[in-house]
Motif scaffolding. Sequence first.
Motif, mmCIF file in Angstrom:
data_model
loop_
_atom_site.group_PDB
_atom_site.id
_atom_site.type_symbol
_atom_site.label_atom_id
_atom_site.label_comp_id
_atom_site.label_asym_id
_atom_site.label_seq_id
_atom_site.Cartn_x
_atom_site.Cartn_y
_atom_site.Cartn_z
ATOM 1 N N ARG A 136 0.823 -1.206 0.000
ATOM 2 C CA ARG A 136 0.000 0.000 0.000
ATOM 3 C C ARG A 136 0.857 1.256 0.000
ATOM 4 O O ARG A 136 0.513 2.271 -0.608
ATOM 5 C CB ARG A 136 -0.920 0.000 1.234
ATOM 6 C CG ARG A 136 -1.989 -1.094 1.243
ATOM 7 C CD ARG A 136 -2.955 -0.952 0.089
ATOM 8 N NE ARG A 136 -3.669 0.325 0.128
ATOM 9 C CZ ARG A 136 -4.764 0.544 0.851
ATOM 10 N NH1 ARG A 136 -5.271 -0.455 1.586
ATOM 11 N NH2 ARG A 136 -5.358 1.716 0.827
ATOM 12 N N SER A 137 2.010 1.165 0.692
ATOM 13 C CA SER A 137 2.898 2.333 0.747
ATOM 14 C C SER A 137 3.517 2.643 -0.613
ATOM 15 O O SER A 137 3.982 3.758 -0.861
ATOM 16 C CB SER A 137 4.006 2.092 1.777
ATOM 17 O OG SER A 137 4.899 1.085 1.333
ATOM 18 N N GLY A 139 1.793 2.654 -3.284
ATOM 19 C CA GLY A 139 0.739 3.250 -4.093
ATOM 20 C C GLY A 139 -0.291 2.269 -4.610
ATOM 21 O O GLY A 139 -1.187 2.651 -5.362
ATOM 22 N N SER A 141 -3.582 -0.136 -4.569
ATOM 23 C CA SER A 141 -4.854 -0.204 -3.863
ATOM 24 C C SER A 141 -4.870 -1.497 -3.049
ATOM 25 O O SER A 141 -4.030 -2.384 -3.260
ATOM 26 C CB SER A 141 -6.023 -0.196 -4.845
ATOM 27 O OG SER A 141 -6.020 -1.392 -5.619
#
Length: 248
Positions: A136-137, A139, A141
């Motif tokens: 998630r970090s 980018g 989803s």
Amino acid sequence: MDRLERLGDLLFNVEIIVDTLPVLFTEGLLITLIISVGGMLIGLVAGTVLAMIGVSQRWWVRLPSRIFVDLFRGLPAILVIFLVGFGLPAAGFRPFGREVIAYATLALGIIATAYVTEILRAGIQSVDKGQMEAARSLGMSRLEALWLVVVPQGFRRVLPPLTNEFIALTKDSSLVFILGLTLGERDLFRIGQQTATQTGNMSGLIAAGLFYLAITIPLTRIVNYMDTRMREGRPVAAKELPTTAEVS
């Protein structure tokens, strides 16, 4: 002694076994593999989707997956096969026409989906949460991180139980005889059963059992190997170990 001889002839009549083997190999083995492999493929595809739904953070999203798993894991396999093979056509749903093999494959696919879903869900949830956070970090989803990062790692961890499920599905394929498989579409059990009925001797069923063992025993050994490999890791050969000079 006479009773033992009669029992031996009833179960291990060499002539009947030899006569049955060619039909089991050319027809029964092929149909059994088509039904089992087809059902497992359906289970893997549908089970992956339901497993991803099943780990959703929203309860109302998880609910359909939970209901499906509880329903079809709780029902006997023979009942699911009967409902799909006879129930759908009786209700007017004939997606496969009169192709009994297709209905049998679908029924086994539904059964496999319920078990595969639970196996994959457990595998996904066993992956460290840091993997999701790292993805998630970058980018991604949540769905992308789940599909591209978490699911592949979870899938690798559950290969042994998935192989066990295929073994169970192969054995459950013997239950499709209730759909009335005809000449040219008979599985291993159906051929053995018909041979036993025609000859009054159980040796045909013993011959069918030998084919089931030829499928399940190697798969069981593979499961044991994979399980040991995953627990103990890959053995390091002596030549791969660093020498004292290399360490210093």
